[in-house]
Design an enzyme around this catalytic site. Structure first.
Site, short mmCIF file in Angstrom:
data_model
loop_
_atom_site.label_atom_id
_atom_site.label_comp_id
_atom_site.label_asym_id
_atom_site.label_seq_id
_atom_site.Cartn_x
_atom_site.Cartn_y
_atom_site.Cartn_z
N GLY A 189 -20.30 7.67 1.18
CA GLY A 189 -19.32 8.02 0.16
C GLY A 189 -19.94 8.17 -1.22
O GLY A 189 -21.08 7.75 -1.47
N PHE A 190 -19.17 8.83 -2.11
CA PHE A 190 -19.61 8.93 -3.51
C PHE A 190 -18.39 8.84 -4.42
O PHE A 190 -18.36 9.42 -5.50
CB PHE A 190 -20.43 10.22 -3.75
CG PHE A 190 -19.81 11.46 -3.16
CD1 PHE A 190 -18.88 12.20 -3.86
CD2 PHE A 190 -20.15 11.86 -1.87
CE1 PHE A 190 -18.30 13.33 -3.30
CE2 PHE A 190 -19.58 13.00 -1.30
CZ PHE A 190 -18.65 13.73 -2.02
N GLY A 191 -17.39 8.10 -3.95
CA GLY A 191 -16.22 7.85 -4.79
C GLY A 191 -16.48 6.66 -5.69
O GLY A 191 -17.61 6.20 -5.85
N ASN A 192 -15.40 6.16 -6.24
CA ASN A 192 -15.48 5.06 -7.20
C ASN A 192 -16.17 3.81 -6.63
O ASN A 192 -16.99 3.18 -7.29
CB ASN A 192 -14.03 4.75 -7.61
CG ASN A 192 -13.93 3.62 -8.56
OD1 ASN A 192 -14.62 3.60 -9.55
ND2 ASN A 192 -13.08 2.66 -8.26
N VAL A 193 -15.86 3.51 -5.38
CA VAL A 193 -16.40 2.29 -4.77
C VAL A 193 -17.90 2.43 -4.52
O VAL A 193 -18.71 1.54 -4.86
CB VAL A 193 -15.63 1.97 -3.46
CG1 VAL A 193 -16.25 0.81 -2.72
CG2 VAL A 193 -14.16 1.69 -3.77
N ALA A 194 -18.30 3.57 -3.93
CA ALA A 194 -19.72 3.82 -3.66
C ALA A 194 -20.52 3.82 -4.97
O ALA A 194 -21.64 3.29 -5.04
CB ALA A 194 -19.88 5.15 -2.94
N TRP A 195 -19.92 4.39 -6.00
CA TRP A 195 -20.58 4.44 -7.32
C TRP A 195 -20.84 3.03 -7.85
O TRP A 195 -21.95 2.72 -8.29
CB TRP A 195 -19.68 5.27 -8.27
CG TRP A 195 -19.99 5.10 -9.73
CD1 TRP A 195 -21.04 5.67 -10.39
CD2 TRP A 195 -19.24 4.34 -10.69
NE1 TRP A 195 -21.00 5.29 -11.71
CE2 TRP A 195 -19.91 4.49 -11.92
CE3 TRP A 195 -18.09 3.56 -10.64
CZ2 TRP A 195 -19.45 3.88 -13.09
CZ3 TRP A 195 -17.63 2.95 -11.79
CH2 TRP A 195 -18.30 3.12 -12.99
N LYS A 204 0.87 -1.19 0.00
CA LYS A 204 0.00 0.00 0.00
C LYS A 204 0.89 1.22 0.00
O LYS A 204 2.04 1.16 0.46
CB LYS A 204 -0.86 0.03 1.27
CG LYS A 204 -2.13 0.83 1.11
CD LYS A 204 -3.21 0.00 0.49
CE LYS A 204 -4.43 0.80 0.15
NZ LYS A 204 -5.55 -0.09 -0.22
N ASP A 236 -6.86 4.04 -4.80
CA ASP A 236 -7.53 3.89 -3.50
C ASP A 236 -8.20 5.25 -3.27
O ASP A 236 -8.40 6.01 -4.24
CB ASP A 236 -6.50 3.54 -2.40
CG ASP A 236 -7.16 3.02 -1.12
OD1 ASP A 236 -7.51 1.84 -1.07
OD2 ASP A 236 -7.36 3.81 -0.18
N1 GLU Z 1 -7.27 0.00 -3.12
C1 GLU Z 1 -7.98 -1.19 -3.44
C2 GLU Z 1 -8.02 -2.10 -2.23
O1 GLU Z 1 -8.07 -1.63 -1.12
C3 GLU Z 1 -7.51 -1.84 -4.73
C4 GLU Z 1 -6.06 -2.19 -4.76
C5 GLU Z 1 -5.57 -2.71 -6.13
O2 GLU Z 1 -6.35 -2.80 -7.07
O3 GLU Z 1 -4.38 -3.01 -6.19
O4 GLU Z 1 -8.05 -3.30 -2.33
#
Ligand code: GLU
Length: 447
Positions: free
Chosen positions: A236-242, A124, A164
Site C-alpha cells: 500500500g501507499f495510503g496514509n497508513v503505509a506512509w 464503522k 479509513d
Molecule cells: N479506520 C481506522 C481504524 O481502522 C481509524 C478509525 C478512527 O480513527 O476512528 O481503526
C-alpha cells in the site's frame, strides 16, 4: 459456548457474509476457553449479543459527476457496540464495500477500541463509491451527499466517524463542512482526523503507522531483537503505509518494497524521504498505481507488474492495505525467503491460513487490532482535546501514543503468554479486548 454452534447459527442469519463470519470465528476461537470459565457470561448470553451490531443504517447517496451524469451509491453506518463509549470508527470508500465488510470492521473495531484503554465503542461505515479516477470536485460532491444522509445519526457523544481506506484529511474536511451546515452544531468533535487549524490533533495522520512501528519494536524487543538495520516490505501507499514507512525508516529499518494493485516497487537501497513524500502525492492523485513511484525514481527502484510486496525477500512484512491481502501462498513464500516477523497493520490483513502458516513456523506474528490501534487511539486523543477545547503539542500526543501502544502490548502479553514463554499475540489481543467489552455489557444489564 461452542464456537461451531454459534457460527452455524450466525451463518444461517447472515448467509454469504464472508468477511464478517471470518472475523467473528477468529475472535471466538481465541476466547472460547476463557469465556467458558465464566458462567455469568453464558447466562447473560454475552457471546450471542456481542457478535451482532446494535444497528445498521443503510442509505442511498445520489450525486452528480463532472459530466453532469447522476450517480447512485450505497452508504452505511454500522453502530456495532457502545458498551464502552460512543460508537467510534472510520468510514471506508471503496468499490468493494458491502455490509459484510463493514460488519467485520465494526466488530474488530469494538475490541480494538477496548484495547486502547480509552472510552470508545465500536462502529464503522462507508460506501461502495470508488474514489479511483475521481476529480476533487467529484469527491467533494460525493462527501456532501453522503453527509446529507448520515448527519442525524452521528454526534460527538453518540457516534464519531473518521477516515479509513479511501477517506483521508480531504474527505474528512468535506464531510465536516457539510455536517456543520446541516446540524448547525459547531462542536469540533463529531469527526476525527480533522485539519490542524480546525480541531485536528497533531500526529493523527501519522498515528496508525507510527503506533504500528512502536508496537512492532516492542514485539521485537520482547523476542530479544532490534528493528535497526532490518529489511521491511510494506503493501500500500495510503496514509497508513506512509506513516509506517516514515517511522520504520526513522527507527533505522530499511523499507525495500512498497506495493499497489498493479504490482510491487522494489527499492533495494531503502526508501528515501523524497519517496515517502511522494507517497502522499500518489494517494492524492486517486490513480492507485505504485508504478508511479518507479517512474518518478528510476535508477533507485524497479517495478515488477502483478507481484505483491510479499515476493520480495525481507525480515519483516507489514501488510498496510486491505483485508486478506496476504494469503497462505504469500505466507509460504515469505517464510521460504526467511521472513521472521509479520505485523498486520491493515485490519484482518492476513487470511486465517496465512496466520496458521506463520504460527506453525513459529515466527513473530501480531494481529491488526493490536498493531494498528494507534490510529483510533489518537482519534480518541483528538476527541479529548476537542471536548476540552484545547490542543496538545506533538510531543504530548506522541508520548500518549507510546504509552497506549505499550499498554496494548502488555495486555497481549498478559493474556497471550504461552508455557514456553513466547507470546500468542492473536489470542492475547482477542481475549484482552473481548473480556473488557463482555464485562462492560454484563455490568450494564440485558439491553
Ligand atoms: N479506520 C481506522 C481504524 O481502522 C481509524 C478509525 C478512527 O480513527 O476512528 O481503526
Amino acid at each position: 459456548m461452542k464456537v461451531n454452534e454459534i457460527m452455524a447459527a450466525l451463518e444461517l442469519k447472515h448467509p454469504g457474509e464472508k468477511e464478517y463470519l471470518q472475523a467473528v470465528r477468529e475472535v471466538l476461537e481465541s476466547v472460547e476457553e476463557v469465556y467458558n470459565q465464566h458462567p455469568e457470561f453464558e447466562k447473560a448470553k454475552i457471546v450471542e449479543r456481542i457478535v451482532e451490531p446494535d444497528r445498521i443504517f443503510t442509505f442511498r447517496v445520489t450525486w452528480v459527476d463532472d459530466k453532469g451524469e447522476v450517480q447512485t451509491n450505497l452508504g452505511y453506518r454500522v453502530q456495532f457496540n457502545a458498551a464502552i463509549g460512543p460508537y467510534k470508527g472510520g468510514l471506508r470508500f471503496h468499490k468493494a464495500v458491502t455490509p459484510s465488510m463493514l460488519k467485520f470492521l465494526g466488530f474488530e473495531q469494538t475490541f480494538k477500541n477496548a484495547l486502547t484503554t480509552l472510552p470508545m465503542g465500536g462502529g464503522k461505515g462507508g460506501s461502495d463509491f470508488d474514489p479511483v479516477g475521481k476529480s476533487n470536485a467529484e469527491i467533494e460532491r460525493f462527501c456532501q451527499a453522503f453527509m446529507l444522509e448520515l448527519w442525524r445519526n452521528i454526534g460527538p457523544d453518540t457516534d464519531v466517524p473518521a477516515g479509513d481506506v479511501g477517506v483521508g484529511g480531504r474527505e474528512i474536511g468535506f464531510l465536516t463542512g457539510m455536517y456543520k451546515k446541516l446540524a448547525r452544531e459547531y462542536n469540533t468533535g463529531v469527526l476525527t482526523g480533522k485539519g490542524m487549524t480546525w480541531g485536528g490533533s497533531i500526529l493523527r495522520p501519522e498515528a496508525t503507522g507510527f503506533g504500528a512501528l512502536y508496537f512492532t519494536s516492542q514485539v521485537l524487543a520482547t523476542a530479544g531483537k532490534d528493528i535497526k538495520g532490518k529489511t521491511v516490505a510494506i503493501s500500500g501507499f495510503g496514509n497508513v503505509a506512509w506513516g509506517a514507512a516514515t517511522k520504520a525508516t526513522e527507527l533505522g529499518a530499511k523499507v525495500i518494497a512498497i506495493s499497489g494493485p498493479d504490482g510491487v516497487c522494489q527499492i533495494p537501497g531503502g526508501i528515501t524521504k523524497d519517496m515517502i513524500d511522494y507517497m502522499l502525492v500518489m494517494r492524492a492523485s486517486n490513480r492507485n498505481k505504485v508504478q508511479d513511484m518507479a517512474d518518478k525514481f528510476p535508477g533507485q527502484t524497479t517495478f515488477v507488474a502483478g507481484k505483491k510486496a510479499w515476493s520480495v525477500k525481507c525480515d519483516i512484512a507489514l501488510p498496510c492495505a486491505f483485508q486478506n491481502e496476504l494469503n497462505e501462498d504469500d505466507a509460504k513464500l515469505l517464510l521460504a525467503n526467511g521472513t521472521w516477523c509479520c505485523c498486520e497493520v491493515s485490519n484482518m490483513g492476513c487470511t486465517p491460513e496465512a496466520i496458521h502458516a506463520f504460527q506453525k513456523a513459529g515466527i513473530l506474528f501480531a494481529p491488526g487490532k493490536a498493531v494498528n490501534a494507534g490510529g483510533v487511539a489518537t482519534s480518541g486523543l483528538e476527541m479529548t482535546q476537542n471536548a476540552a477545547h484545547l490542543a496538545w503539542t506533538g510531543e504530548e500526543v506522541d508520548a500518549k501514543l507510546h504509552w497506549i501502544m505499550s499498554s496494548i502490548h502488555e495486555q497481549c502479553v498478559k493474556y497471550g503468554k504461552k508455557a514456553d514463554g513466547t507470546i500468542d499475540y492473536v489470542k492475547g489481543a482477542n481475549i484482552a479486548g473481548f473480556m473488557k467489552v463482555a464485562t462492560a455489557m454484563l455490568e450494564q444489564g440485558i439491553i
